[in-house]
Design an enzyme around this catalytic site. Structure first.
Site, PDB file in Angstrom:
ATOM      1  N   ILE A  57       0.877  -1.164   0.000  1.00  0.00           N
ATOM      2  CA  ILE A  57       0.000   0.000   0.000  1.00  0.00           C
ATOM      3  C   ILE A  57       0.917   1.217   0.000  1.00  0.00           C
ATOM      4  O   ILE A  57       1.915   1.247   0.731  1.00  0.00           O
ATOM      5  CB  ILE A  57      -0.959   0.001   1.216  1.00  0.00           C
ATOM      6  CG1 ILE A  57      -1.829   1.260   1.221  1.00  0.00           C
ATOM      7  CG2 ILE A  57      -0.229  -0.153   2.531  1.00  0.00           C
ATOM      8  CD1 ILE A  57      -2.911   1.263   2.304  1.00  0.00           C
ATOM      9  N   SER A  58       0.606   2.199  -0.812  1.00  0.00           N
ATOM     10  CA  SER A  58       1.503   3.335  -1.010  1.00  0.00           C
ATOM     11  C   SER A  58       1.714   4.166   0.254  1.00  0.00           C
ATOM     12  O   SER A  58       0.848   4.249   1.122  1.00  0.00           O
ATOM     13  CB  SER A  58       0.951   4.258  -2.112  1.00  0.00           C
ATOM     14  OG  SER A  58       0.897   3.576  -3.328  1.00  0.00           O
ATOM     15  N   GLN A  59       2.878   4.795   0.313  1.00  0.00           N
ATOM     16  CA  GLN A  59       3.239   5.735   1.371  1.00  0.00           C
ATOM     17  C   GLN A  59       2.270   6.929   1.348  1.00  0.00           C
ATOM     18  O   GLN A  59       2.037   7.521   0.292  1.00  0.00           O
ATOM     19  CB  GLN A  59       4.668   6.212   1.105  1.00  0.00           C
ATOM     20  CG  GLN A  59       5.184   7.284   2.023  1.00  0.00           C
ATOM     21  CD  GLN A  59       6.509   7.840   1.525  1.00  0.00           C
ATOM     22  OE1 GLN A  59       7.028   7.435   0.475  1.00  0.00           O
ATOM     23  NE2 GLN A  59       7.062   8.776   2.271  1.00  0.00           N
TER      24      GLN A  59
END
Length: 210
Positions: free
Chosen positions: A58-60
Site C-alpha cells: 500500500i503506497s506511502q
C-alpha cells in the site's frame, strides 16, 4: 502504539509541503486501516509503504498526497487510475473528484480493492481487471490520469485519452525513475515536467514491450 492519523497529517504531510486543503481533508477522511492487512494495523499511519501480501504494498501516505496535490484536481473532474492496488489511492482520489475509473492487472488485487472500497462506502469508483496500457477508451477523455506503477515511457494510448488541458502523472523509468507531469496543451502537443525521483513497482504487460 503507532503514529496517529493527526500526527501523520501534521508531521508527514503539512510538514513536508502538502498544503492543498482538499487533499489534506481527503487524507483525513479516508480510513487507511481499511486498506491495511491485520498484521500491519499498528503501522497504519506511519509514512511508509506497507506490505499487503505477495510482494505488493500500500503506497506511502506522503506520495499519495503529493500526487493528488500535483494534479490540482477539482470536484467536477473524472480521473483514470492505472494500478488500483489495494484501493487506497483510488479512495483518496474519490474524495477529490466526481468519478474515478481504475484498472488493476493482478486479479487478487483487483478483488481486494473492490472489497476494500465497498467497506468504505465509496460509490464513485469503477474498477476493472486488465492491462492499463490501453486505458479505458469508452470512458475517455479524462481530466487527469495517474499511474501507480512505472512504465519505461508513458504509454501513448493514455496520452491521447486526456482531454485538451488534461494532466497525466506517472513514475517513468526502469532503474532510475522520475515522477513526470504531462500536460496536453493541444491535439498533438504535450508538455512534460519532471517533479522528483521516485521508486515504484514496474508497470507490467504491454508497457514492457515498448
Amino acid at each position: 502504539m503507532g503514529v496517529s492519523k493527526r500526527e501523520m497529517i501534521k508531521r508527514h504531510l503539512q510538514g513536508r509541503n502538502i498544503s492543498d486543503a482538499r487533499v489534506l481533508q481527503a487524507m483525513w477522511d479516508v480510513d487507511r486501516s481499511l486498506f491495511v492487512p491485520e498484521d500491519q494495523l499498528e503501522h497504519t499511519y506511519e509514512d511508509k509503504a506497507l506490505p499487503i501480501g505477495l510482494g505488493q504494498t500500500i503506497s506511502q501516505p506522503y506520495i499519495v498526497a503529493y500526487m493528488a496535490q500535483a494534479l490540482r484536481l477539482t470536484p467536477q473532474e473524472v480521473v483514470l487510475e492505472i494500478g488500483t492496488g489495494c484501493g487506497y489511492n483510488a479512495a483518496v482520489l474519490a474524495h477529490l473528484v466526481q468519478h474515478v475509473y481504475s484498472i488493476e492487472v493482478i486479479e487478487w488485487l483487483a478483488a481486494l480493492a473492490r472489497k476494500n472500497l465497498e467497506r468504505t462506502g465509496i460509490r464513485n469508483v469503477s474498477t476493472r481487471l486488465g492491462d492499463g496500457f490501453n486505458g479505458w477508451p469508452e470512458a475517455a477523455p479524462f481530466d487527469a490520469i495517474v499511474l501507480t506503477a512505472a512504465p519505461p515511457v508513458i504509454p501513448e494510448p493514455l496520452m491521447y485519452q486526456l482531454k485538451i488541458g488534461g494532466r497525466l502523472l506517472a513514475p517513468v523509468g526502469t532503474n532510475l525513475q522520475k515522477l513526470v507531469l504531462l500536460f496536453r496543451a493541444s491535439e498533438n502537443h504535450f508538455e512534460e515536467r519532471e517533479l522528483l525521483p521516485v521508486r515504484f513497482v514496474p508497470m507490467t504487460g504491454e508497457a514492457q514491450k515498448n
